[in-house]
Design an enzyme around this catalytic site. Structure first.
Site, PDB file in Angstrom:
ATOM      1  N   HIS A  82       0.848  -1.188   0.000  1.00 52.13           N
ATOM      2  CA  HIS A  82       0.000   0.000   0.000  1.00 52.13           C
ATOM      3  C   HIS A  82       0.880   1.234   0.000  1.00 52.13           C
ATOM      4  CE1 HIS A  82      -2.983   3.002   1.344  1.00 52.13           C
ATOM      5  NE2 HIS A  82      -3.879   2.185   0.858  1.00 52.13           N
ATOM      6  N   ASP A  89      -7.722  -4.410   0.072  1.00 49.88           N
ATOM      7  CA  ASP A  89      -8.296  -4.964  -1.147  1.00 49.88           C
ATOM      8  C   ASP A  89      -8.089  -6.474  -1.245  1.00 49.88           C
ATOM      9  OD1 ASP A  89      -9.082  -2.391  -2.228  1.00 49.88           O
ATOM     10  OD2 ASP A  89      -6.942  -2.021  -2.501  1.00 49.88           O
TER      11      ASP A  89
END
Length: 432
Positions: free
Chosen positions: A302, A365
Site C-alpha cells: 500500500h 483490497d
C-alpha cells in the site's frame, strides 16, 4: 507557529510552519510563488493541500482514526450511520441525534418514478461507476432547491439525499445489470440490511438477509468511509473549491475512484487470486515465478501503509467468520479454493523476506473482494460498494473545505519545460 529556513542558490526564504496535532508538521510554501519559485512534487507525495481534523493515518504503525477514534473501536462498537454522523459533525451523536439522523436517512431512500425511469435509460452493460456518477450528478437536477452551498439547510439536505439515495442507486445498478425489477426501499429495515434486500430479494417473496453478511458489509462500509487526502477525496475538495455543488463534487469523486489504480484495486486482487487458483500451479510456485519476473501481485502493499493495513485486519476477521460458516452459506463453486489460496498467499507475504523487505503486506483490497463475492456481488460491483462506503468521508471533507477560511480555488502550478517563443510557419512553407 514556527519558521523554516529555505536556501535556494543565493536566495533565503522564511516559511511558516503549521504544527500538527499528530503526524508531520507542515511548511507553508505558498509565498514562494511571489518570488518566482514553485515546489515541484509529482503526485503530491509530500504536499498537503489543507489542514484537516477528520482522519489521521500513521502508515508506519498501522493506525487509522476517524476524528480521533481508532477504526478498530468503531468497527467493534459502532455502525455505518453513526460513523457517518461522526465524520460529518466531529463528535459521536447522542441517542436522540442518532435516532433523528437514521430516520432522516431512511425516509429519503426512495427515488421518484422519473428518476427510476432515468436509471432505466442506461444500457444494461454500462460501466457501473459511470452510471453511479451520472446518477449522483442527476440528483442535483431532481433536487434543485438543495444546490445552494451558501445555505446551510440546503447543504444539509443535499448531504442527506446523497447518503440516502446512493444506496438505492447502487442496488438499481446491480438489478438492471441482472435484468431484474428494481425494488423499493423498506423503511423498517436497517441501512445495510435493506440494501442487501434491495440487491438480492425476489419480488413478493419473503427475504431475510444473513446477519453475518449484514454485519460484515457494515464493517466494510465503515473501513472505507474516509482515508485522508487520497485521489478521489482530493478531487472532491478541488471541485468544491470552485463552489461546485455537493452532488457535482461527489460525482467527481466517484469518477476518480473508478480508476483501476484507486477503487478498482479490490477487483484486481480478486482476479489475481482467481488466476492463481486456475493457473495449475500451487501458490508457492506462482509467487516464485512472480518474484523471478518482477511481477506485481495485486492485494499486497500500500502506498501509505508500510506495515499491516489496519483495515485489512478487520476485513480478514470477517472473512474468517464467513469461512467458518461455509457449510450454511451459499458460496459459488470454487470459492472455498479461493479462500485457501488467499490464506496461503497471506502466509507467504507475512513470512517471506522478499515481501517483508519491500513492505508488501496484505492490504484491504486483498480481503474485501472475497467478502463481496461471498455476499453475492460480482466484481463489477466492487468499486460502487467502495464508493457507497466512501460517501460520508467525501461529504465531511467537502463541508470542512467550505468552512475553512484558508480555502482557495484549487489551482496547482507547473514547471514549464516546453518550447519557448516561436513564430508561426504557414503550411505551404513547412518542411516535410
Amino acid at each position: 507557529m514556527g519558521v523554516a529556513q529555505l536556501h535556494v542558490e543565493s536566495n533565503q526564504f522564511e516559511l511558516p510552519v503549521v504544527q500538527a496535532s499528530a503526524g508531520p508538521d507542515g511548511i507553508v510554501m505558498s509565498s514562494l510563488r511571489n518570488d518566482n519559485w514553485v515546489s515541484l512534487d509529482p503526485g503530491f507525495l509530500t504536499t498537503a493541500q489543507c489542514e484537516s481534523k477528520i482522519t489521521y493515518i500513521d502508515g508506519e504503525h498501522s493506525i487509522l482514526r476517524y476524528r480521533g477514534y481508532p477504526i478498530e473501536q468503531l468497527c467493534e462498537r459502532s455502525d455505518f450511520l453513526e460513523v457517518s454522523w461522526l465524520l460529518r459533525n466531529g463528535e459521536l451523536p447522542t441517542a436522540a441525534q442518532y435516532e433523528r439522523f437514521v430516520d432522516d436517512i431512511n425516509h429519503h431512500t426512495m427515488v421518484g418514478e422519473d428518476f427510476r425511469t432515468f436509471m432505466g435509460s442506461f444500457p444494461r452493460e454500462a460501466q457501473p461507476m459511470s452510471v453511479m456518477a451520472s446518477a449522483i450528478n442527476a440528483l442535483a437536477a431532481f433536487n434543485p432547491d438543495t444546490t445552494d452551498i451558501t445555505d446551510p439547510d440546503q447543504l444539509d439536505a443535499a448531504a442527506t439525499i446523497i447518503m440516502a439515495k446512493a444506496r438505492t442507486v447502487v442496488s438499481y445498478i446491480l438489478r438492471r445489470r441482472r435484468d431484474e425489477p428494481m425494488l423499493y426501499p423498506d423503511y423498517a429495515r436497517g441501512y445495510v440490511d435493506d440494501f442487501i434486500r434491495m440487491c438480492f430479494a425476489v419480488p413478493y417473496e419473503q427475504f431475510e438477509s444473513d446477519p453475518l453478511y449484514v454485519h460484515a458489509l457494515g464493517r466494510l462500509l465503515i473501513i472505507h468511509a474516509d482515508h485522508e487526502q487520497n485521489c478521489s477525496t482530493s478531487v472532491v475538495r478541488i471541485a468544491g473549491s470552485a463552489h461546485a455543488n455537493l452532488y457535482s463534487a461527489v460525482a467527481a469523486g466517484i469518477n476518480a475512484l473508478s480508476g483501476p489504480l484507486h477503487g478498482g484495486a479490490n477487483e484486481a486482487a480478486l482476479r489475481q487470486l482467481m488466476a492463481i487458483r486456475d493457473s495449475g500451479m500451487n501458490v508457492r510456485e506462482f509467487v516464485d515465478r512472480a518474484k523471478l519476473n518482477g511481477d506485481r501481485i495485486s492485494g499486497l502493499g500500500h502506498r501509505v501503509y508500510k506495515s499491516y493495513d489496519p483495515r485489512a485486519a478487520i476485513a480478514k476477521h470477517y472473512l474468517g467468520k464467513i469461512m467458518e460458516q461455509t457449510d450454511t452459506l451459499k458460496l459459488l463453486p470454487g470459492d472455498e479454493e479461493l479462500f485457501d489460496v488467499a490464506l496461503e498467499l497471506e502466509d507467504i507475504a507475512l513470512h517471506d523476506d522478499y515481501f517483508i523487505s519491500r513492505h508488501l503486506y496484505p492490504n484491504v483490497d486483498f480481503y474485501t473482494g472475497l467478502i463481496y463475492r461471498a455476499i453475492g456481488f460480482g466484481p463489477s460491483m466492487f468499486t460502487p460498494l467502495f464508493a457507497l462506503g466512501r460517501i460520508p468521508g467525501w461529504i465531511a471533507q467537502y463541508r470542512e473545505m467550505l468552512a475553512d477560511p484558508m480555502t482557495k480555488i484549487g489551482r496547482p502550478r507547473q514547471v514549464y519545460t516546453g518550447e519557448v517563443l516561436r513564430d508561426y510557419v504557414p503550411m505551404d512553407e513547412r518542411e516535410d
